[in-house]
Design a protein around this motif. Structure first.
Motif, short mmCIF file in Angstrom:
data_model
loop_
_atom_site.label_atom_id
_atom_site.label_comp_id
_atom_site.label_asym_id
_atom_site.label_seq_id
_atom_site.Cartn_x
_atom_site.Cartn_y
_atom_site.Cartn_z
N ARG A 190 -30.44 6.82 -20.03
CA ARG A 190 -29.52 6.20 -21.51
C ARG A 190 -28.19 6.97 -21.90
NH1 ARG A 190 -34.80 5.26 -25.46
NH2 ARG A 190 -36.12 4.17 -23.76
N ILE A 191 -27.99 8.06 -21.27
CA ILE A 191 -26.96 8.83 -21.96
C ILE A 191 -26.15 9.46 -20.59
CG2 ILE A 191 -26.26 11.04 -23.11
CD1 ILE A 191 -28.71 10.78 -24.68
N LEU A 192 -26.67 9.79 -19.58
CA LEU A 192 -25.67 10.63 -18.61
C LEU A 192 -25.23 9.55 -17.71
CD1 LEU A 192 -25.01 13.31 -17.61
CD2 LEU A 192 -27.02 12.81 -15.71
N LEU A 193 -26.01 8.25 -17.51
CA LEU A 193 -25.50 7.41 -16.50
C LEU A 193 -24.57 6.44 -17.41
CD1 LEU A 193 -28.44 5.78 -14.52
CD2 LEU A 193 -26.69 7.52 -13.93
N PRO A 194 -24.55 6.09 -18.51
CA PRO A 194 -23.32 5.35 -19.09
C PRO A 194 -21.92 6.16 -19.21
CG PRO A 194 -25.60 5.09 -20.30
CD PRO A 194 -25.91 5.95 -19.41
N LEU A 195 -22.32 7.47 -19.47
CA LEU A 195 -21.00 8.35 -19.78
C LEU A 195 -20.34 8.44 -18.48
CD1 LEU A 195 -22.28 11.16 -22.26
CD2 LEU A 195 -20.89 9.07 -22.49
N SER A 196 -21.26 8.47 -17.18
CA SER A 196 -20.59 8.48 -16.08
C SER A 196 -20.18 7.58 -15.17
CB SER A 196 -21.82 9.46 -15.16
OG SER A 196 -22.40 10.54 -15.54
N LYS A 197 -20.23 6.20 -15.91
CA LYS A 197 -19.82 5.08 -15.29
C LYS A 197 -18.29 5.17 -14.45
CE LYS A 197 -18.88 0.17 -16.32
NZ LYS A 197 -18.87 -0.87 -17.28
N PRO A 198 -17.42 5.82 -14.91
CA PRO A 198 -16.11 5.75 -13.98
C PRO A 198 -16.36 6.42 -12.85
CG PRO A 198 -15.64 6.43 -16.36
CD PRO A 198 -17.18 6.38 -16.40
N SER A 199 -17.13 7.74 -12.71
CA SER A 199 -17.18 8.13 -11.45
C SER A 199 -18.34 7.67 -10.75
CB SER A 199 -17.95 9.79 -11.85
OG SER A 199 -17.10 10.78 -12.65
N LEU A 200 -19.24 7.04 -11.26
CA LEU A 200 -20.10 6.12 -10.37
C LEU A 200 -19.56 4.83 -9.80
CD1 LEU A 200 -23.31 6.30 -12.77
CD2 LEU A 200 -23.04 7.39 -10.47
N MET A 201 -18.52 4.29 -10.52
CA MET A 201 -17.75 3.27 -10.11
C MET A 201 -16.86 3.74 -8.81
SD MET A 201 -18.75 0.36 -11.51
CE MET A 201 -17.41 -0.63 -11.07
N ALA A 202 -16.32 4.95 -8.95
CA ALA A 202 -15.32 5.26 -8.03
C ALA A 202 -16.17 5.74 -6.59
CB ALA A 202 -14.66 6.55 -8.65
N LEU A 203 -17.22 6.54 -6.88
CA LEU A 203 -18.17 6.57 -5.81
C LEU A 203 -18.50 5.38 -5.03
CD1 LEU A 203 -19.83 8.78 -4.03
CD2 LEU A 203 -21.41 8.76 -5.78
N GLY A 204 -19.01 4.28 -5.94
CA GLY A 204 -19.51 3.15 -5.25
C GLY A 204 -18.40 2.66 -4.33
#
Length: 280
Positions: A190-204
């Motif tokens: 609920r907290i870490l993944l939403p805040l990490s969206k830019p990095s997750l998108m870049a990695l994806g």
């Protein structure tokens, strides 16, 4: 006058920089333009003058490439394998990176470096054991086997990237969530993944492009035509004695379109993710 002369001097000083950028842009764009132009030519035109513009714009090449080599099946296979691989990599790497970055347990650093060992060996050194393992598990010549290979190959880099990003989050954030009754998994979800969206998108995006364009491992693991991916499908236009260059170029363009679309749609996320990661 002094203002004008000052601006002129600054522009003259920056002229070599812009000339280098223009040269780099030309070196990048000329091959791309050549491939797109060649896809609209006949084989005769390509053989007679490969660098000339098409005399007749043959858009039929794209139709012939799509229906003449089962490209619809190859396209589905590539989409299914790539999207599934990206989803699994993002899920597993984010969990592992969170554990390595925020949790303390025996062997934390050692296990992390074991993951990184996968980045130390070239692909050629891993192919023998990899193929042997896939055939022993009856996963060769299957979409599942190819997905597992791509996931295993992408995880070390993905964990390394996300771990560095997660380490930048203040511990107080997790402590505050714990005081509010939030478990570790709830904090992650609920907290870490939403805040990490830019990095997750870049990695994806990185994983998507690498998986979509991968050829060598798919060539060794996939034998059935119905399970081929798009890069493998391009070999359908060549045999021992003849290569259909026009349809090959059309197939290359068809293969490149999804990557271009993904990059255009998510380039802002890619730049933001890289920037955030560097700031962290």
């Amino acid at each position: 006058m002094e203002l004008v002369s000052g601006m002129l001097r600054r522009r003259l000083r920056s002229a070599p920089f812009y000339l280098v950028l223009m040269a780099a842009t030309a070196i990048t764009l000329i091959p791309i333009i050549w491939v797109f132009a060649s896809a609209l030519k006949s084989n005769k035109e390509i053989r007679e003058n490969a660098l000339a513009l098409p005399q007749e714009w043959r858009f039929q090449n794209y139709i012939d490439a799509w229906f003449g080599a089962s490209f619809d099946q190859y396209f589905f296979n590539s989409i299914f394998i790539t999207v599934t691989s990206v989803a699994i990599v993002l899920f597993l790497s984010s969990l592992a990176a969170y554990a390595f970055a925020k949790m303390r347990f025996p062997g934390n650093q050692m296990i992390f470096f074991v993951f990184l060992i996968g980045m130390a060996f070239p692909l050629s050194a891993k192919l023998g054991p990899l193929l042997s393992l896939m055939y022993e598990l009856n996963l060769a010549n299957s979409r599942l086997g190819l997905i597992l290979v791509y996931v295993a190959g992408s995880l070390p880099f993905a964990i390394l990237m996300l771990r560095a990003f997660f380490q930048g989050f203040p511990q107080e954030l997790e402590d505050s969530a714990a005081l509010d009754g939030c478990s570790r998994f709830q904090f992650y979800l609920r907290i870490l993944l939403p805040l990490s969206k830019p990095s997750l998108m870049a990695l994806g995006i990185f994983v998507f492009m690498g998986t979509w364009n991968e050829f060598f491992q798919a060539l060794l693991l996939i034998n059935e035509d119905s399970k081929r991916t798009l890069p493998l499908g391009l070999t359908a236009f060549q045999d021992e004695y003849f290569t259909d260059f026009a349809l090959s170029f059309a197939g290359i363009n068809i293969t490149a379109v999804p990557v271009i679309i993904v990059y255009i749609m998510f380039q802002r996320n890619l730049i933001e993710g890289i920037t955030v990661g560097s700031l962290k």
